[in-house]
Enzyme design. Structure first.
Site, short mmCIF file in Angstrom:
data_model
loop_
_atom_site.label_atom_id
_atom_site.label_comp_id
_atom_site.label_asym_id
_atom_site.label_seq_id
_atom_site.Cartn_x
_atom_site.Cartn_y
_atom_site.Cartn_z
N LYS A 52 0.84 -1.21 0.00
CA LYS A 52 0.00 0.00 0.00
C LYS A 52 0.87 1.25 0.00
O LYS A 52 0.60 2.22 -0.70
CB LYS A 52 -0.93 0.00 1.22
N GLN A 96 -4.24 -1.41 9.67
CA GLN A 96 -4.22 -2.74 9.07
C GLN A 96 -4.81 -3.78 10.02
O GLN A 96 -4.45 -3.82 11.20
CB GLN A 96 -2.76 -3.11 8.72
N ASP A 119 -10.88 3.17 4.25
CA ASP A 119 -11.32 1.78 4.10
C ASP A 119 -12.84 1.72 3.98
O ASP A 119 -13.39 0.72 3.51
CB ASP A 119 -10.90 0.96 5.33
#
Ligand code: NAD
Length: 291
Positions: A52, A96, A119
């Site tokens: 990422k 994460q 997200d």
């Protein structure tokens, strides 16, 4: 001829278009910034985060990163998030998952301010999505929508079957396909582990999206002739990446199908960049055009 939907190619062209949006932001004196927060010693999580970060740097998104000791508690993680929430140069905050067992994951994830929740997991963003007014669409479902669009697949009026009801993929995707919008307006059936006669459901579908995490769950005999098949599944079998669709069998019947790897995976990565650019645009009040 069955069309193989090339996720790498669709993601690459999306990144090029995003680079233009990033230039527009630069003209307004804004550089989008994404903060990844890693609280894990798991090699897979470490790899995901480093991918990422690399993706960000490639397109001109500033890469902020925080490591949190995997033995720390919820408060310590939330203090890091709170600091990132406050920073004007950080537009997206991504924690994460999975988080260590001692951490209250729900509480920690909810502490990301909804405007920076790239997200799309915060209840406020989930609520907006369900109400048909999404702010940040979760990356994988959004990537699926972009793949359908790129392949010229009409969702309006189509019978779509989503196999899987997770908060990460199945549920948000079902809501997006159901939404009153040009990339929605489908009649959606959501199947799951307790569904009776899955094959009967998938055989009636124009579009099948497999997101069950079961290797080769869907084969050609379970599809209608000419159906579009999007395989979200990513499973490791004997060291190989295998989807939720038996590709060789399904391609005999399908009209269009995504491969694994090279289908949904690259789109998920691209849509995180998309959300970060959108976040920078919203927070800076710069109304940039997005692909
Ligand atoms: P999950 O385990 O949270 O959810 C799986 C869902 O599938 C559940 O709702 C379950 O009810 C359903 N299911 C399980 N067995 C079933 C069966 N036999 N028949 C019908 N439904 C069944 O998984 P998830 O996080 O939604 O991920 C699903 C798959 O997608 C996994 O393989 C995951 O690795 C993959 N994934 C890929 C990407 C990507 O970018 N390529 C992103 C996210 C997830």
């Amino acid at each position: 001829m069955t069309e193989i939907i090339d996720g790498d190619a669709v993601a690459a062209s999306l990144r090029e278009e995003l680079a233009e949006s990033i230039e527009e932001l630069a003209d307004a004196g804004v550089q989008p910034g994404l903060a990844t927060v890693l609280m894990s010693d798991d090699p897979a999580s470490e790899t995901y985060v480093s991918m990422k970060r690399e993706d960000c740097r490639e397109v001109g998104i500033e890469d902020f990163h925080r490591d949190v000791d995997s033995g720390a508690d919820t408060e310590e993680l939330m203090a890091v998030v709170a600091d990132l929430n406050e920073r004007a140069d950080v537009h997206g905050v991504l924690v994460q998952t999975p988080l260590p067992d001692q951490v209250d994951s729900e509480r920690a994830l909810r502490s990301v301010t909804p405007l920076k929740d790239v997200d799309g997991f915060h209840p406020e963003n989930v609520g907006r999505l369900v109400r048909g007014d999404p702010r940040y669409r979760p990356c994988t479902p959004h990537g699926v929508q972009k793949l359908l669009d790129a392949a010229g697949v009409e969702t309006e009026g189509a019978d779509a079957v989503v196999v899987g009801r997770s908060n990460l993929v199945g549920k948000p995707l079902a809501n997006l396909l159901l939404r009153k919008a040009p990339d929605g307006n489908a009649t959606v059936t959501v199947c799951h582990s307790r569904t009776d006669d899955l094959a009967e459901k998938t055989r009636g579908a124009d579009i099948v999206v497999a997101a069950a995490g079961v290797p080769e769950l869907i084969d050609g005999s379970m599809l209608a002739e000419g159906a579009t098949v999007i395989d979200v599944g990513y499973n490791h079998v004997d060291g190989e990446a295998v989807g939720d669709v038996a590709f060789e069998s399904a391609r005999e019947t399908a009209g269009a199908i995504t491969p694994v790897p090279g289908g949904v995976g690259p789109m998920t990565r691209a849509m995180l960049l998309y959300n970060t650019v959108k976040a920078a645009s919203i927070q800076s009040g710069t109304d940039v055009s997005l692909p």
